[in-house]
Design a protein around this motif. Structure first.
Motif, PDB file in Angstrom:
ATOM      1  N   VAL A 218     -22.748  -4.794  30.388  1.00 36.82           N
ATOM      2  CA  VAL A 218     -21.480  -6.145  30.381  1.00 36.82           C
ATOM      3  C   VAL A 218     -21.474  -7.092  30.498  1.00 36.82           C
ATOM      4  O   VAL A 218     -22.442  -7.931  31.368  1.00 36.82           O
ATOM      5  CB  VAL A 218     -20.787  -5.067  31.323  1.00 36.82           C
ATOM      6  CG1 VAL A 218     -19.685  -3.626  31.695  1.00 36.82           C
ATOM      7  CG2 VAL A 218     -21.691  -5.323  32.766  1.00 36.82           C
ATOM      8  N   VAL A 219     -20.722  -7.744  29.815  1.00 32.72           N
ATOM      9  CA  VAL A 219     -21.081  -9.686  29.581  1.00 32.72           C
ATOM     10  C   VAL A 219     -19.791 -10.721  29.306  1.00 32.72           C
ATOM     11  O   VAL A 219     -18.225  -9.635  29.669  1.00 32.72           O
ATOM     12  CB  VAL A 219     -21.836 -10.001  28.167  1.00 32.72           C
ATOM     13  CG1 VAL A 219     -23.346  -9.559  28.433  1.00 32.72           C
ATOM     14  CG2 VAL A 219     -20.841  -9.573  26.888  1.00 32.72           C
ATOM     15  N   PRO A 228     -18.029  -4.966  27.441  1.00 32.80           N
ATOM     16  CA  PRO A 228     -19.710  -4.037  27.383  1.00 32.80           C
ATOM     17  C   PRO A 228     -20.265  -4.805  26.050  1.00 32.80           C
ATOM     18  O   PRO A 228     -18.929  -5.577  24.942  1.00 32.80           O
ATOM     19  CB  PRO A 228     -18.687  -2.816  26.529  1.00 32.80           C
ATOM     20  CG  PRO A 228     -17.714  -2.091  27.915  1.00 32.80           C
ATOM     21  CD  PRO A 228     -16.929  -4.371  27.749  1.00 32.80           C
ATOM     22  N   GLU A 229     -21.453  -4.563  25.846  1.00 37.92           N
ATOM     23  CA  GLU A 229     -22.722  -5.254  24.958  1.00 37.92           C
ATOM     24  C   GLU A 229     -22.370  -4.152  23.786  1.00 37.92           C
ATOM     25  O   GLU A 229     -22.940  -3.056  24.475  1.00 37.92           O
ATOM     26  CB  GLU A 229     -23.113  -6.262  25.246  1.00 37.92           C
ATOM     27  CG  GLU A 229     -23.687  -7.290  23.757  1.00 37.92           C
ATOM     28  CD  GLU A 229     -24.207  -8.047  24.945  1.00 37.92           C
ATOM     29  OE1 GLU A 229     -25.367  -7.670  25.522  1.00 37.92           O
ATOM     30  OE2 GLU A 229     -24.495  -9.132  24.200  1.00 37.92           O
ATOM     31  N   ALA A 230     -21.867  -4.476  22.737  1.00 36.19           N
ATOM     32  CA  ALA A 230     -22.556  -3.046  21.804  1.00 36.19           C
ATOM     33  C   ALA A 230     -23.840  -2.843  21.419  1.00 36.19           C
ATOM     34  O   ALA A 230     -24.555  -3.817  21.420  1.00 36.19           O
ATOM     35  CB  ALA A 230     -21.917  -3.350  20.110  1.00 36.19           C
ATOM     36  N   THR A 283      -7.738  -3.429  18.823  1.00 39.97           N
ATOM     37  CA  THR A 283      -8.125  -4.957  19.413  1.00 39.97           C
ATOM     38  C   THR A 283      -9.185  -4.580  20.691  1.00 39.97           C
ATOM     39  O   THR A 283      -9.461  -5.359  21.003  1.00 39.97           O
ATOM     40  CB  THR A 283      -6.251  -5.273  20.334  1.00 39.97           C
ATOM     41  OG1 THR A 283      -6.107  -4.410  20.771  1.00 39.97           O
ATOM     42  CG2 THR A 283      -5.403  -5.472  18.678  1.00 39.97           C
ATOM     43  N   ASN A 284      -9.065  -3.278  21.308  1.00 37.82           N
ATOM     44  CA  ASN A 284     -10.041  -2.945  22.059  1.00 37.82           C
ATOM     45  C   ASN A 284     -11.536  -3.222  21.687  1.00 37.82           C
ATOM     46  O   ASN A 284     -12.332  -3.681  22.518  1.00 37.82           O
ATOM     47  CB  ASN A 284     -10.103  -1.777  23.052  1.00 37.82           C
ATOM     48  CG  ASN A 284      -9.237  -1.633  24.018  1.00 37.82           C
ATOM     49  OD1 ASN A 284      -9.002  -2.120  24.991  1.00 37.82           O
ATOM     50  ND2 ASN A 284      -8.199  -0.651  23.408  1.00 37.82           N
ATOM     51  N   TRP A 288     -16.245  -6.268  21.920  1.00 37.75           N
ATOM     52  CA  TRP A 288     -17.661  -5.592  21.478  1.00 37.75           C
ATOM     53  C   TRP A 288     -18.574  -6.464  20.251  1.00 37.75           C
ATOM     54  O   TRP A 288     -19.714  -6.879  21.104  1.00 37.75           O
ATOM     55  CB  TRP A 288     -17.455  -4.220  20.873  1.00 37.75           C
ATOM     56  CG  TRP A 288     -16.952  -3.699  22.167  1.00 37.75           C
ATOM     57  CD1 TRP A 288     -16.200  -3.726  21.993  1.00 37.75           C
ATOM     58  CD2 TRP A 288     -17.488  -2.735  22.208  1.00 37.75           C
ATOM     59  NE1 TRP A 288     -15.481  -2.748  22.914  1.00 37.75           N
ATOM     60  CE2 TRP A 288     -17.185  -1.741  23.548  1.00 37.75           C
ATOM     61  CE3 TRP A 288     -18.954  -2.147  22.603  1.00 37.75           C
ATOM     62  CZ2 TRP A 288     -17.307  -1.399  24.086  1.00 37.75           C
ATOM     63  CZ3 TRP A 288     -18.844  -1.300  23.122  1.00 37.75           C
ATOM     64  CH2 TRP A 288     -18.606  -0.166  24.341  1.00 37.75           C
ATOM     65  N   TYR A 289     -17.976  -7.360  19.568  1.00 36.79           N
ATOM     66  CA  TYR A 289     -18.470  -8.095  18.190  1.00 36.79           C
ATOM     67  C   TYR A 289     -18.263 -10.107  18.673  1.00 36.79           C
ATOM     68  O   TYR A 289     -18.747 -10.502  17.496  1.00 36.79           O
ATOM     69  CB  TYR A 289     -18.193  -7.339  16.761  1.00 36.79           C
ATOM     70  CG  TYR A 289     -18.577  -6.492  16.916  1.00 36.79           C
ATOM     71  CD1 TYR A 289     -17.709  -5.257  17.002  1.00 36.79           C
ATOM     72  CD2 TYR A 289     -19.610  -5.990  16.317  1.00 36.79           C
ATOM     73  CE1 TYR A 289     -18.439  -3.914  16.742  1.00 36.79           C
ATOM     74  CE2 TYR A 289     -20.020  -4.264  16.050  1.00 36.79           C
ATOM     75  CZ  TYR A 289     -19.268  -3.790  16.873  1.00 36.79           C
ATOM     76  OH  TYR A 289     -19.660  -1.915  16.505  1.00 36.79           O
TER      77      TYR A 289
END
Lengths: 620, 128
Positions: A218-219, A228-230, A283-284, A288-289
């Motif tokens: 998580v960033v 969250p980071e994918a 939209t969530n 992530w990207y």
């Protein structure tokens, strides 16, 4: 500085206030605590007041308003649960962050409340149960989403963000399963296999959940300290998520194109829900990207749930007008209610509560009037259909009646004109007698048809019965006495077994019921050549039964099917009694049914006699 | 064609009407065959090849005479047999339908006395 303030751009090395030697404490009655408590108090008051209003106005039948009630009630309940699990919302949290956490809370409330509602009212339906699982998966996702949003350190945020993915993984497969049961495709082999494969993949994602391959970390992203980071398997999961929803959409759309009526409307609502929910919920995934768009559409997931539940709840929503009115009202009510939470002062909050209540009141009036209009329109349409059916029945009746009248008339005219032309002069005495008999028969038949037509019309037009306490035995004995000479003329016996004990009175119109008994006793005589008839009267539970058994021509199974129809006469019956009208038994059935009774015929077949039984309810 | 040597088929299910026409045609010296049902009528037409048919519209089991007429006109062996509709179903439209399907004429039983029917049938048979 408050121990709950979270430093921006850190990885959360300070995990909690206790790690810096400060004990967590409940907020004292400072400004923020006062506002929070006031908001809760107002919410509780609104909830109670609203429920009182709904009960007083009897809105139990309106699912839309019931849903609003649940929404407000469960909001309070879950807020209490959330309060136990996590600390109060930090002071510096701005209104944007508040929106994301509150939207998650709204989704939680809606998901759980509506899912439970559907389960309670339609537990037996597989589609309803699968819808509950779908709503439950959204509840799981939303609830952990809320906890993640209100996390105060990195480890906690990472934990909740991974846990919320349980819901995210279950949502598409639960929705797909629901759509299959809703469209009744779940028994199809192809869909069974695809469902199994999708469940398998869902299990695979679940196994990867607490590894860095799914949610790497998580960033800080955009407004969020912990986003969250994918991981490497997240993108395939997202493709899986989108594909399942697109496939569900495709199946629903196919159903929408091929169905009509209620199913068509229900499917339209589902499609609308899928579109709104997918667009809003998706939209969530942008952040992530690293696409800098925050999940503003998050709260639209509640509309998705609402429309999905609304489409499956079984109640009489007859028209899209009603649906639109209710949706419009609920939408505005939700917006007005949500605005209460964003009030900057007590006065503003009070005003917003009043506006929400007024909105609810006027919305309910609007819904009522639209429903009334639609119901009246439906009633008119039903009445119109009924009139058309009656008109068609009348035309058929006239068509048959005119033919039935003209047949003996044409025979009578034909034979009389032949006599007039001197055709009968060359006939033998026996042949002449036969022609005279045919003329008389035609005239009798004409008379019977006219009499029976009048009776049939009287009965069909719903002639008012004048019921009174009637002694059935007395009526039956009168019919027997009138027709006994006919039996004696044909050397037939007519036996009568009076009841063992006196029968209770029956609420009946004696003149109409006498017609029934005379008709049946007369029929038994007319259609019997040798032997005779036996009449019994007895009581069975709450019914008085009139039974007549003859040794006559009997009734075949084919003849039995239409025996009580208009102008229906078996060929054999016509040979035995050519002057019959074909209306007698029709009239008998109508009169008996008008008395709340039943008439039955039993026969072992051709020339094996028949038994007619009349069941009449005892006067209470 | 000599009317006395012709075969006339009456398709009618009412016994009282059958008896009346049987007597009249016998007295007139005409050979009247009777079929009380549609199925029997089709069979009799194939076997006896009548020269003229008198066809009722309302037959037993609610069979419509128009169906028999269509069947007759569709087959090469029977399409030229003159068919008169002899019925009590005088409702509007029936006459036009009958003529359109190829019937020679539409006769109402209540309006055409037996003597008049004999004249119509004899005239037609002699013209064939």
């Amino acid at each position: 500085m408050s121990p709950w303030v979270v430093r921006a751009n850190t990885r959360g090395t300070i995990t909690s206030a206790s790690s810096v030697g400060l004990a967590p404490r409940r907020p004292s009655l400072n400004q923020s605590g006062l506002v929070v408590r006031s908001k809760r108090l107002c919410r509780l008051a609104t909830s109670i007041l609203w429920q009182v209003v709904l009960v007083a106005r009897g809105y139990k039948e309106s699912p839309a308003l019931l849903l609003v009630r649940f929404f407000i009630f469960y909001d309070i309940l879950l807020l209490k649960i959330a309060h136990l699990l996590c600390p109060p919302i930090p002071k510096i949290m701005n209104s944007d962050i508040l929106y994301f956490s509150l939207s998650a809370l709204i989704n939680t409330v809606t998901g759980f409340g509506l899912g439970l509602y559907v389960l309670l009212i339609s537990f037996r339906r597989p589609a309803a149960r699968n819808l509950f699982y779908f709503c439950l998966s959204i509840t799981i996702w939303s609830f952990f989403y809320f906890l993640w949003q209100t996390s105060s350190n990195h480890e906690v945020a990472l934990f909740w963000s991974r846990l919320l993915m349980v819901g995210a993984i279950l949502i598409p497969i639960a929705f797909f399963h629901f759509v299959l049961t809703y469209l009744n495709l779940h028994k199809n082999n192809f869909h069974k296999i695809t469902l199994f494969i999708f469940y398998f993949f869902s299990l695979l994602w679940l196994c990867l959940l607490f590894t860095p391959y799914f949610v790497a970390d998580v960033v800080p992203r955009s407004y969020f300290k912990y986003w969250p980071e994918a991981g490497p398997f997240f993108t395939p999961f997202l493709a899986f998520f989108v594909s399942l929803f697109i496939y569900s959409f495709f199946l629903l759309f196919k159903n929408f194109k091929t169905t009509k009526g209620d199913m068509h409307t229900h499917t339209a609502l589902l499609l609308l829900g899928v579109t709104i929910g997918l667009l809003g919920g998706s939209t969530n995934y942008l952040l992530w990207y690293n696409i800098n768009i925050a999940p503003w559409g998050n709260v639209l997931v509640s509309f998705f749930i609402f429309l999905t539940v609304y489409s499956i709840v079984k109640y009489k929503f007859m028209d899209l007008k009603v649906v639109s009115a209710e949706l419009f009202t609920v939408l505005f009510l939700i917006v007005f209610s949500a605005e209460i939470f964003f009030s900057k002062s007590i006065t503003e909050m009070a005003l917003r509560i009043v506006m929400a209540l007024f909105m609810a009141l006027f919305g309910s009036i609007l819904i009522r009037s639209v429903r009334k209009e639609v119901a009246q329109r439906e009633q008119l349409a039903q009445a119109n259909l009924h009139l058309q059916a009656l008109n068609k029945q009348k035309s058929e009746f006239l068509d048959i009646a005119s033919h039935q009248l003209r047949t003996p008339l044409s025979a009578l005219i034909g034979l009389l004109s032949m006599q007039y032309d001197g055709d009968f002069d060359s006939l033998s005495k026996a042949e002449f007698k036969q022609q005279q008999k045919d003329m008389l028969t035609s005239a009798e038949r004409l008379k019977n048809i006219v009499h029976d037509l009048m009776d049939a019309m009287e009965v069909e037009l719903g002639a008012k019965l004048k019921p009174e306490p009637t002694d059935i035995a007395k009526l039956a004995e009168e019919a027997i006495n009138i027709l006994r000479p006919n039996y004696e003329k044909k050397s037939l016996y007519l036996k009568y077994s009076p009841p063992d004990r006196s029968l209770p009175l029956v609420s009946a119109d004696p003149s109409f019921l006498a017609h029934v008994f005379i008709n049946l006793v007369d029929n038994a005589c007319n259609y019997t050549e040798t032997g005779g008839a036996e009449i019994k009267l007895f009581q069975e539970k709450n019914q008085v039964i009139f039974q007549i058994t003859d040794t006559g021509i009997g009734v075949t199974p084919t003849e039995k099917e239409n025996l009580f129809g208009k102008f229906i006469r078996a060929k054999r019956a016509m040979l035995v009694r050519p002057d019959g009208s074909g209306l007698g038994l029709f009239i008998v059935k109508k009169i008996v049914e008008a008395h709340g009774g039943e008439v039955k015929i039993m026969s072992d077949g051709e020339n094996k006699g028949s038994t007619f039984k009349i069941y009449l309810p005892v006067k209470p | 064609m000599d009317a006395q040597k012709s075969k006339i088929l009456l398709v009618e299910d009412e016994s009282i009407i059958i008896n009346m026409y049987r007597l009249k045609f016998r007295l007139a010296g005409l050979n009247l065959l009777v079929s009380p049902s549609a199925a029997e009528a089709v069979k009799m037409i194939e076997e006896t090849k009548p020269d003229l048919i008198l066809l009722d519209l309302q037959l037993e089991n609610n069979i419509n005479g128009f169906d028999i007429l269509r069947l007759l006109k569709a087959q090469s062996e029977t399409k030229n047999i003159p068919v008169y509709i002899l019925t009590n179903k005088r409702e509007h439209g029936n006459r036009e339908v009958g003529i359109k399907l190829g019937a020679v004429d539409f006769l109402a039983k209540t309006d055409v006395k037996p003597e008049d029917l004999i004249k119509i049938v004899s005239k037609k048979l002699e013209s064939i």
